[in-house]
Design a protein around this motif. Structure first.
Motif, PDB file in Angstrom:
ATOM      1  N   ASP A  39       0.830  -1.214   0.000  1.00 39.38           N
ATOM      2  CA  ASP A  39       0.000   0.000   0.000  1.00 39.38           C
ATOM      3  C   ASP A  39       0.863   1.262   0.000  1.00 39.38           C
ATOM      4  O   ASP A  39       0.531   2.268   0.652  1.00 39.38           O
ATOM      5  N   GLY A  40       1.958   1.211  -0.730  1.00 36.35           N
ATOM      6  CA  GLY A  40       2.816   2.371  -0.874  1.00 36.35           C
ATOM      7  C   GLY A  40       3.826   2.563   0.233  1.00 36.35           C
ATOM      8  O   GLY A  40       4.616   3.522   0.195  1.00 36.35           O
ATOM      9  N   ASP A  41       3.849   1.673   1.208  1.00 38.01           N
ATOM     10  CA  ASP A  41       4.791   1.825   2.327  1.00 38.01           C
ATOM     11  C   ASP A  41       6.230   1.506   1.926  1.00 38.01           C
ATOM     12  O   ASP A  41       7.168   2.011   2.539  1.00 38.01           O
ATOM     13  N   ILE A  42       6.411   0.640   0.923  1.00 36.66           N
ATOM     14  CA  ILE A  42       7.754   0.299   0.454  1.00 36.66           C
ATOM     15  C   ILE A  42       7.902   0.863  -0.950  1.00 36.66           C
ATOM     16  O   ILE A  42       7.166   0.476  -1.863  1.00 36.66           O
ATOM     17  N   GLN A  43       8.853   1.766  -1.139  1.00 33.70           N
ATOM     18  CA  GLN A  43       9.051   2.389  -2.439  1.00 33.70           C
ATOM     19  C   GLN A  43      10.521   2.320  -2.829  1.00 33.70           C
ATOM     20  O   GLN A  43      11.404   2.628  -2.039  1.00 33.70           O
ATOM     21  N   MET A  44      10.757   1.899  -4.040  1.00 34.54           N
ATOM     22  CA  MET A  44      12.097   1.732  -4.597  1.00 34.54           C
ATOM     23  C   MET A  44      12.391   2.808  -5.629  1.00 34.54           C
ATOM     24  O   MET A  44      11.531   3.144  -6.440  1.00 34.54           O
ATOM     25  N   THR A  45      13.596   3.332  -5.606  1.00 30.16           N
ATOM     26  CA  THR A  45      14.123   4.128  -6.708  1.00 30.16           C
ATOM     27  C   THR A  45      15.085   3.239  -7.480  1.00 30.16           C
ATOM     28  O   THR A  45      16.083   2.782  -6.928  1.00 30.16           O
ATOM     29  N   PHE A  46      14.767   2.952  -8.751  1.00 26.48           N
ATOM     30  CA  PHE A  46      15.584   2.060  -9.564  1.00 26.48           C
ATOM     31  C   PHE A  46      16.438   2.886 -10.514  1.00 26.48           C
ATOM     32  O   PHE A  46      15.925   3.718 -11.267  1.00 26.48           O
ATOM     33  N   VAL A  47      17.763   2.668 -10.470  1.00 26.91           N
ATOM     34  CA  VAL A  47      18.709   3.424 -11.283  1.00 26.91           C
ATOM     35  C   VAL A  47      19.510   2.449 -12.141  1.00 26.91           C
ATOM     36  O   VAL A  47      20.529   1.909 -11.713  1.00 26.91           O
ATOM     37  N   PRO A  48      19.059   2.164 -13.381  1.00 31.37           N
ATOM     38  CA  PRO A  48      19.767   1.220 -14.257  1.00 31.37           C
ATOM     39  C   PRO A  48      20.826   1.914 -15.102  1.00 31.37           C
ATOM     40  O   PRO A  48      21.045   3.131 -15.005  1.00 31.37           O
ATOM     41  N   GLY A  49      21.490   1.121 -15.945  1.00 29.12           N
ATOM     42  CA  GLY A  49      22.371   1.661 -16.962  1.00 29.12           C
ATOM     43  C   GLY A  49      23.685   2.221 -16.469  1.00 29.12           C
ATOM     44  O   GLY A  49      24.347   2.973 -17.188  1.00 29.12           O
ATOM     45  N   GLY A  50      24.082   1.891 -15.237  1.00 31.26           N
ATOM     46  CA  GLY A  50      25.364   2.362 -14.736  1.00 31.26           C
ATOM     47  C   GLY A  50      25.392   3.838 -14.390  1.00 31.26           C
ATOM     48  O   GLY A  50      26.481   4.424 -14.286  1.00 31.26           O
ATOM     49  N   ALA A  51      24.227   4.457 -14.177  1.00 26.01           N
ATOM     50  CA  ALA A  51      24.181   5.891 -13.885  1.00 26.01           C
ATOM     51  C   ALA A  51      24.865   6.239 -12.565  1.00 26.01           C
ATOM     52  O   ALA A  51      25.311   7.368 -12.380  1.00 26.01           O
ATOM     53  N   LEU A  52      24.963   5.278 -11.648  1.00 25.97           N
ATOM     54  CA  LEU A  52      25.632   5.515 -10.368  1.00 25.97           C
ATOM     55  C   LEU A  52      27.030   4.918 -10.323  1.00 25.97           C
ATOM     56  O   LEU A  52      27.670   4.923  -9.264  1.00 25.97           O
ATOM     57  N   GLY A  53      27.515   4.378 -11.450  1.00 25.59           N
ATOM     58  CA  GLY A  53      28.860   3.820 -11.489  1.00 25.59           C
ATOM     59  C   GLY A  53      28.879   2.413 -12.027  1.00 25.59           C
ATOM     60  O   GLY A  53      27.832   1.802 -12.282  1.00 25.59           O
ATOM     61  N   GLY A  54      30.091   1.883 -12.221  1.00 27.64           N
ATOM     62  CA  GLY A  54      30.270   0.505 -12.645  1.00 27.64           C
ATOM     63  C   GLY A  54      29.987  -0.459 -11.505  1.00 27.64           C
ATOM     64  O   GLY A  54      29.744  -0.054 -10.363  1.00 27.64           O
ATOM     65  N   ASP A  55      30.052  -1.754 -11.808  1.00 32.99           N
ATOM     66  CA  ASP A  55      29.688  -2.738 -10.794  1.00 32.99           C
ATOM     67  C   ASP A  55      30.599  -2.681  -9.566  1.00 32.99           C
ATOM     68  O   ASP A  55      30.134  -2.865  -8.438  1.00 32.99           O
ATOM     69  N   GLN A  56      31.880  -2.454  -9.766  1.00 27.32           N
ATOM     70  CA  GLN A  56      32.777  -2.366  -8.615  1.00 27.32           C
ATOM     71  C   GLN A  56      32.381  -1.200  -7.715  1.00 27.32           C
ATOM     72  O   GLN A  56      32.344  -1.336  -6.482  1.00 27.32           O
ATOM     73  N   GLN A  57      32.054  -0.058  -8.306  1.00 28.09           N
ATOM     74  CA  GLN A  57      31.632   1.094  -7.520  1.00 28.09           C
ATOM     75  C   GLN A  57      30.296   0.819  -6.826  1.00 28.09           C
ATOM     76  O   GLN A  57      30.093   1.193  -5.661  1.00 28.09           O
ATOM     77  N   LEU A  58      29.395   0.156  -7.532  1.00 28.14           N
ATOM     78  CA  LEU A  58      28.083  -0.135  -6.951  1.00 28.14           C
ATOM     79  C   LEU A  58      28.195  -1.102  -5.770  1.00 28.14           C
ATOM     80  O   LEU A  58      27.489  -0.955  -4.769  1.00 28.14           O
ATOM     81  N   LEU A  59      29.091  -2.083  -5.866  1.00 28.92           N
ATOM     82  CA  LEU A  59      29.284  -2.994  -4.742  1.00 28.92           C
ATOM     83  C   LEU A  59      29.863  -2.257  -3.534  1.00 28.92           C
ATOM     84  O   LEU A  59      29.503  -2.550  -2.384  1.00 28.92           O
ATOM     85  N   GLN A  60      30.742  -1.294  -3.771  1.00 24.31           N
ATOM     86  CA  GLN A  60      31.261  -0.479  -2.676  1.00 24.31           C
ATOM     87  C   GLN A  60      30.142   0.339  -2.041  1.00 24.31           C
ATOM     88  O   GLN A  60      30.056   0.443  -0.805  1.00 24.31           O
ATOM     89  N   GLN A  61      29.275   0.910  -2.873  1.00 20.85           N
ATOM     90  CA  GLN A  61      28.141   1.685  -2.364  1.00 20.85           C
ATOM     91  C   GLN A  61      27.163   0.788  -1.610  1.00 20.85           C
ATOM     92  O   GLN A  61      26.551   1.210  -0.618  1.00 20.85           O
ATOM     93  N   LEU A  62      27.015  -0.446  -2.072  1.00 19.00           N
ATOM     94  CA  LEU A  62      26.135  -1.391  -1.395  1.00 19.00           C
ATOM     95  C   LEU A  62      26.679  -1.730  -0.011  1.00 19.00           C
ATOM     96  O   LEU A  62      25.928  -1.782   0.970  1.00 19.00           O
ATOM     97  N   ALA A  63      27.983  -1.951   0.089  1.00 16.55           N
ATOM     98  CA  ALA A  63      28.593  -2.303   1.376  1.00 16.55           C
ATOM     99  C   ALA A  63      28.455  -1.180   2.390  1.00 16.55           C
ATOM    100  O   ALA A  63      28.325  -1.436   3.598  1.00 16.55           O
TER     101      ALA A  63
END
Length: 328
Positions: A60-84
């Motif tokens: 009911d709208g309580d969980i909302q995701m912002t999805f950022v595809p296409g490497g807009a936030l960096g390559g996979d190595q950078q994204l894994l660092q951001q995830l950690a």
């Protein structure tokens, strides 16, 4: 890690933005960022979009995701660092976690180690997958929350490739050290490059070949700048859905149940989509003028097998290839 790992993914096997830590206006609100280098047309991105809609509807709208595809936030190595560090809360890619974070497990995506897609799925969703997720939690605060079928990796090139000899002197983009060794043994000139930069590099001739699953080749439009798709099937690959452990464990019991249920549904859709649409995408590429080649796969396997075994003995967790083989 969602427990138990093997039971949680059993249903899926059978069917074989820019924010920091999540913000909550009150106890009922969850906001999180999901980032990927995969293009918006990639099947994994389509699955995430379906999941995003289901999350919002079911909560009911309580969980909302912002999805950022296409490497807009960096390559996979950078994204894994951001995830950690909880700068992003979710990530999906091929098994970059074993190449960038836990290299003793990198032969879980090695050439010709799986008999078929179901064999690989048993590995990724069984004891080895659980062991890997536990290690990621201990060392990086990242947990694997799902695994989806990505498909066989095939070779695209500016010419037909029927045998390893056809790769002599060909500049090819590859993704990890083992693959570099193998394609060098084929006679190619391998090198790395982020997937977000690959289309332009192929178009400009910086690379003359690359290898990826058919949905990735289609989703990133690599077929537009390559003359042939050569069905080497040298790796069977899987999408790894990873979450920041603190974010995942911080969900309320109710929200986590919605999170798990809707993610499993999205992965089940993804698995069926990959299985059913791969041949359709090949036909679409043929209609675009791409030459689809059936190579001598045995010749590629014969060269790769001893290289994988030697690489695993020197770089991977002892007994890893034996444990993979035992899951046949």
């Amino acid at each position: 890690m969602r427990q138990p790992f093997s039971r949680r993914l059993a249903g899926a096997v059978a069917l074989a933005a820019f924010v920091g830590a999540p913000l909550a206006a009150d106890a009922q609100a969850v906001r999180f960022t999901f980032a990927s280098t995969n293009g918006i047309q990639d099947f994994s991105s389509q699955a995430v979009e379906r999941w995003k809609a289901a999350l919002e509807e079911r909560s009911d709208g309580d969980i909302q995701m912002t999805f950022v595809p296409g490497g807009a936030l960096g390559g996979d190595q950078q994204l894994l660092q951001q995830l950690a560090t909880n700068e992003i809360q979710m990530h999906v890619a091929g098994p970059v976690v074993v190449h960038n974070l836990l290299q003793p497990y990198q032969c879980m995506e090695a050439e010709f180690v799986y008999e078929d897609a179901d064999h690989g799925y048993r590995v990724w969703t069984g004891a080895l997958g659980e062991e890997l997720s536990n290690k990621l939690e201990e060392e990086y605060g990242i947990t694997i929350v799902g695994v989806g079928l990505r498909g066989e990796r095939h070779l695209t090139a500016n010419k037909p490739v029927e045998t390893p000899a056809d790769l002599e002197g060909v500049k090819i983009r590859v993704t990890n050290p083992l693959r570099t060794e193998i394609f060098r043994a084929y006679g190619a000139l391998p090198g790395p490059l982020p997937v977000s930069e690959l289309y332009g590099a192929l178009r400009q001739g910086v690379f003359e070949a690359q290898e990826n699953p058919i949905p990735t080749i289609w989703g990133n439009k690599f077929y537009e700048v390559q003359e042939s798709v050569n069905l080497t099937g040298h790796v069977i690959s899987y999408y790894v859905f990873s979450a920041n452990q603190d974010f995942y464990e911080g969900l309320s019991e109710e929200h986590r149940a919605i999170f798990d249920e809707t993610l499993d549904e999205a992965i089940a859709w993804l698995n069926e989509k990959v299985r059913s649409d791969t041949d359709t995408l090949l036909e679409k590429m043929k209609a675009e003028g791409v030459n689809v080649v059936q190579p001598d796969v045995a010749a590629f396997r014969e060269i790769a097998k001893p290289i994988v075994e030697e690489f695993a003995a020197e770089n991977c967790r002892p007994g890893l290839l034996d444990d993979i083989a035992a899951a046949k």
